[in-house]
Enzyme design. Structure first.
Site, PDB file in Angstrom:
ATOM      1  N   LYS A   1       0.826  -1.199   0.000  1.00 41.88           N
ATOM      2  CA  LYS A   1       0.000   0.000   0.000  1.00 41.88           C
ATOM      3  C   LYS A   1       0.870   1.264   0.000  1.00 41.88           C
ATOM      4  O   LYS A   1       2.085   1.181   0.204  1.00 41.88           O
ATOM      5  CB  LYS A   1      -0.930  -0.065   1.222  1.00 41.88           C
ATOM      6  CG  LYS A   1      -1.926  -1.240   1.174  1.00 41.88           C
ATOM      7  CD  LYS A   1      -2.794  -1.295   2.421  1.00 41.88           C
ATOM      8  CE  LYS A   1      -3.806  -2.432   2.350  1.00 41.88           C
ATOM      9  NZ  LYS A   1      -4.660  -2.485   3.579  1.00 41.88           N
TER      10      LYS A   1
ATOM     11  N   GLU B   1      -9.059 -11.332  -7.655  1.00 43.63           N
ATOM     12  CA  GLU B   1      -8.287 -10.095  -7.450  1.00 43.63           C
ATOM     13  C   GLU B   1      -7.072 -10.036  -8.382  1.00 43.63           C
ATOM     14  O   GLU B   1      -6.737  -8.963  -8.891  1.00 43.63           O
ATOM     15  CB  GLU B   1      -7.839  -9.994  -5.985  1.00 43.63           C
ATOM     16  CG  GLU B   1      -9.016  -9.759  -5.036  1.00 43.63           C
ATOM     17  CD  GLU B   1      -8.618  -9.784  -3.557  1.00 43.63           C
ATOM     18  OE1 GLU B   1      -7.427  -9.998  -3.247  1.00 43.63           O
ATOM     19  OE2 GLU B   1      -9.512  -9.591  -2.717  1.00 43.63           O
TER      20      GLU B   1
ATOM     21  N   ASN C   1      -1.827  -0.097   7.404  1.00 46.61           N
ATOM     22  CA  ASN C   1      -1.342  -1.453   7.702  1.00 46.61           C
ATOM     23  C   ASN C   1      -0.546  -2.080   6.556  1.00 46.61           C
ATOM     24  O   ASN C   1      -0.376  -3.294   6.504  1.00 46.61           O
ATOM     25  CB  ASN C   1      -2.487  -2.343   8.187  1.00 46.61           C
ATOM     26  CG  ASN C   1      -3.519  -2.601   7.114  1.00 46.61           C
ATOM     27  OD1 ASN C   1      -3.433  -2.069   6.015  1.00 46.61           O
ATOM     28  ND2 ASN C   1      -4.497  -3.441   7.422  1.00 46.61           N
TER      29      ASN C   1
ATOM     30  N   TYR D   1     -12.361  -3.151  -3.060  1.00 48.12           N
ATOM     31  CA  TYR D   1     -12.830  -3.153  -1.669  1.00 48.12           C
ATOM     32  C   TYR D   1     -14.361  -3.122  -1.575  1.00 48.12           C
ATOM     33  O   TYR D   1     -14.898  -2.729  -0.540  1.00 48.12           O
ATOM     34  CB  TYR D   1     -12.217  -1.967  -0.910  1.00 48.12           C
ATOM     35  CG  TYR D   1     -10.768  -2.184  -0.489  1.00 48.12           C
ATOM     36  CD1 TYR D   1     -10.398  -3.295   0.274  1.00 48.12           C
ATOM     37  CD2 TYR D   1      -9.779  -1.269  -0.830  1.00 48.12           C
ATOM     38  CE1 TYR D   1      -9.084  -3.500   0.672  1.00 48.12           C
ATOM     39  CE2 TYR D   1      -8.451  -1.458  -0.438  1.00 48.12           C
ATOM     40  CZ  TYR D   1      -8.118  -2.578   0.316  1.00 48.12           C
ATOM     41  OH  TYR D   1      -6.813  -2.763   0.722  1.00 48.12           O
TER      42      TYR D   1
HETATM   43  P1  IDP Z   1      -7.421  -7.424   5.742  1.00 53.12           P
HETATM   44  O1  IDP Z   1      -6.664  -6.413   4.932  1.00 53.12           O
HETATM   45  O2  IDP Z   1      -6.602  -7.951   6.897  1.00 53.12           O
HETATM   46  O3  IDP Z   1      -8.019  -8.528   4.909  1.00 53.12           O
HETATM   47  P2  IDP Z   1     -10.129  -6.348   5.980  1.00 53.12           P
HETATM   48  O4  IDP Z   1     -11.020  -6.567   7.145  1.00 53.12           O
HETATM   49  O5  IDP Z   1     -10.443  -7.062   4.706  1.00 53.12           O
HETATM   50  O6  IDP Z   1      -8.629  -6.653   6.457  1.00 53.12           O
HETATM   51  O7  IDP Z   1     -10.097  -4.780   5.724  1.00 53.12           O
HETATM   52  C1  IDP Z   1      -9.543  -4.270   4.520  1.00 53.12           C
HETATM   53  C2  IDP Z   1      -8.693  -3.069   4.849  1.00 53.12           C
HETATM   54  O8  IDP Z   1      -9.528  -2.037   5.350  1.00 53.12           O
HETATM   55  C3  IDP Z   1      -7.653  -3.284   5.955  1.00 53.12           C
HETATM   56  O9  IDP Z   1      -6.462  -3.890   5.496  1.00 53.12           O
HETATM   57  C4  IDP Z   1      -7.424  -1.853   6.419  1.00 53.12           C
HETATM   58  O10 IDP Z   1      -6.576  -1.157   5.487  1.00 53.12           O
HETATM   59  C5  IDP Z   1      -8.815  -1.260   6.309  1.00 53.12           C
HETATM   60  N1  IDP Z   1      -9.542  -1.325   7.571  1.00 53.12           N
HETATM   61  C6  IDP Z   1     -10.205  -2.389   8.086  1.00 53.12           C
HETATM   62  N2  IDP Z   1     -10.768  -2.085   9.261  1.00 53.12           N
HETATM   63  C7  IDP Z   1     -10.449  -0.779   9.500  1.00 53.12           C
HETATM   64  C8  IDP Z   1     -10.738   0.128  10.575  1.00 53.12           C
HETATM   65  O11 IDP Z   1     -11.407  -0.203  11.558  1.00 53.12           O
HETATM   66  N3  IDP Z   1     -10.228   1.385  10.453  1.00 53.12           N
HETATM   67  C9  IDP Z   1      -9.483   1.792   9.382  1.00 53.12           C
HETATM   68  N4  IDP Z   1      -9.197   0.973   8.364  1.00 53.12           N
HETATM   69  C10 IDP Z   1      -9.662  -0.301   8.420  1.00 53.12           C
END
Ligand code: IDP
Ligand code: MG
Length: 149
Positions: A9, A126, A112, A49
């Site tokens: 990212k 994807e 992240n 997304y």
């Molecule tokens: P993942 O990337 O571990 O699969 P997902 O639940 O699919 O996690 O969420 C996709 C992305 O959305 C996450 O990697 C993160 O960048 C963002 N995200 C998820 N939950 C939150 C949140 O509570 N606050 C801000 N960003 C979030």
């Protein structure tokens, strides 16, 4: 054979962490079949997304992933979905285990560093959303006999 889409990212690129993150995936023995730098459009971000549309963090997530270039990587192999998810670590870096990418390089859920596909079905879909067939290479590696029995 499974496929996984990895996205380093914008924060990973801006912080100069492409090399350290790719090193971990490569050293694990994973096989890269496609790799490119790109700027994700608003349309592509919303499609990728789409499952998160309507959630409170959706708008922030789209603006984060489109804010600067990313590196997308396609990986192919047996069990790569679970292998990579384990290497990446928990969604929230604040809770991710040490030794994982998010646990070693991040502190905040909104930054992240890396995306990794969460199922074989999503991985295949994807990879084809981000890569044309001509960008995905089929090739043999002589080391494979030392990586997989
Ligand atoms: P993942 O990337 O571990 O699969 P997902 O639940 O699919 O996690 O969420 C996709 C992305 O959305 C996450 O990697 C993160 O960048 C963002 N995200 C998820 N939950 C939150 C949140 O509570 N606050 C801000 N960003 C979030
Ligand atoms: Mg996910």
């Amino acid at each position: 054979m499974e496929r996984s889409l990895i996205i380093l990212k914008p924060d990973a690129l801006q912080r100069g962490l492409m090399g350290p993150i790719l090193t971990r995936l490569e050293a694990r023995g994973l096989k890269f079949i496609g790799l490119k730098l790109m700027q994700v459009s608003d349309e592509l971000a919303r499609k990728h997304y789409g499952v998160h549309e309507g959630k409170p963090f959706f708008a922030g997530l789209v603006s984060y992933i489109t804010s600067a270039p990313v590196l997308v990587v396609a990986i192919e192999g047996k069990d790569v979905i679970s292998i990579i998810r384990n290497t990446v670590g928990a969604t929230n870096p604040a809770q991710a285990a040490p030794g994982t990418i998010r646990g070693d390089f991040g502190v905040n859920i909104g930054r992240n560093l890396i995306h990794a596909s969460d199922s074989p079905e999503n991985g295949a879909q994807e990879v084809s959303l981000f890569f044309n067939d001509s960008e995905l290479l089929a090739y043999d590696r002589s080391i494979d006999q030392w990586v997989t029995e």
